[in-house]
Enzyme design. Sequence first.
Site: not given
Ligand code: HPA
Length: 291
Positions: A41, A72, A94, A96-97, A124, A221-222, A245, A257
């Site tokens: 991301s 993506h 990912h 989570y997909e 990210a 998350m990756s 963030n 997101h």
């Molecule tokens: N948490 C988990 N994964 C992320 C975040 C987050 O705050 N920001 C971007 N990917």
Amino acid sequence: MRTKEESGAVPAGGDDLAQQATSYLRSRLPFAPRVGVILGSGWGAYAERPPLAFAEAYEDIPGMPPCTIQGHAGRLALTDRCGPPVALLQGRIHRYEGYSLEAVTRAVRVLAALGVDTLVLTCAAGGLGDIPVGHVMVVEDHLNVMGDNPLIGRGLPGAVPRFVEMAEAYDPGLIGAAEEVAHINDTRVHRGVLACVAGPSYETRAEAAMLRKLGAHAVTMSTVPEVIVARALQLRVLALALITNQAGASPEGSRGHQGVLAVSEGQEGMIGRFLDALMKRLAIGFEEILE
Ligand code: HPA
């Protein structure tokens, strides 16, 4: 006696699919990559900088799982414009997909089979401490708190160890190279520990506080599943996390997101200059094949 697969005790492997993708790409790529860059991301635009020697959507590559999330593109490109032959994976999949970790890490096995020995993973991440939004964290270690591991199962094909050493998973030479080029290019980077959660919900305040206490500086998350498989295959690994963030921030301070994508769009220029300089710096290790 039933085999392990028949007993249902072990998830099905994706070796055939990885092999399909490898043979397809071998017959089409104009040259073999030595460096692989997985663009997560916010990093994807880097794969659009010309000239590209090859580009194809994952969905047109047999065996490659397609991306399903916004931001993506799902495309594999090849370039040697900075020196070393580089495969750029524009977008990742990912867990989570709904994919298995075998599918999530398939691209790493394909890259290794194509000849890649240095893997740069980007993502990210939510900051947990002092690293400001928009800065890059060079990962020096990780906490795998996603509750899964891609090496669970019947093991990778070939002479790949099941019990992989992870004490120095992130190559100190590559960390040094990333810091060196960042310094020259005025890119703000910080070393830190990356926690990996399953997602896709973001962290509660208590979860963010827990990860901070455990020693993590950012959370994603990756990336970590790919790092584990890359180390099992003895690739040299560098991981870079763009802080988009603050994890566990109040809803007013976070735009989910969309906010993650907006912050990364603002950093496209910086990311492009930094990765170009890094690729040029990596060429120093590849003189023998660039002559
Ligand atoms: N948490 C988990 N994964 C992320 C975040 C987050 O705050 N920001 C971007 N990917």
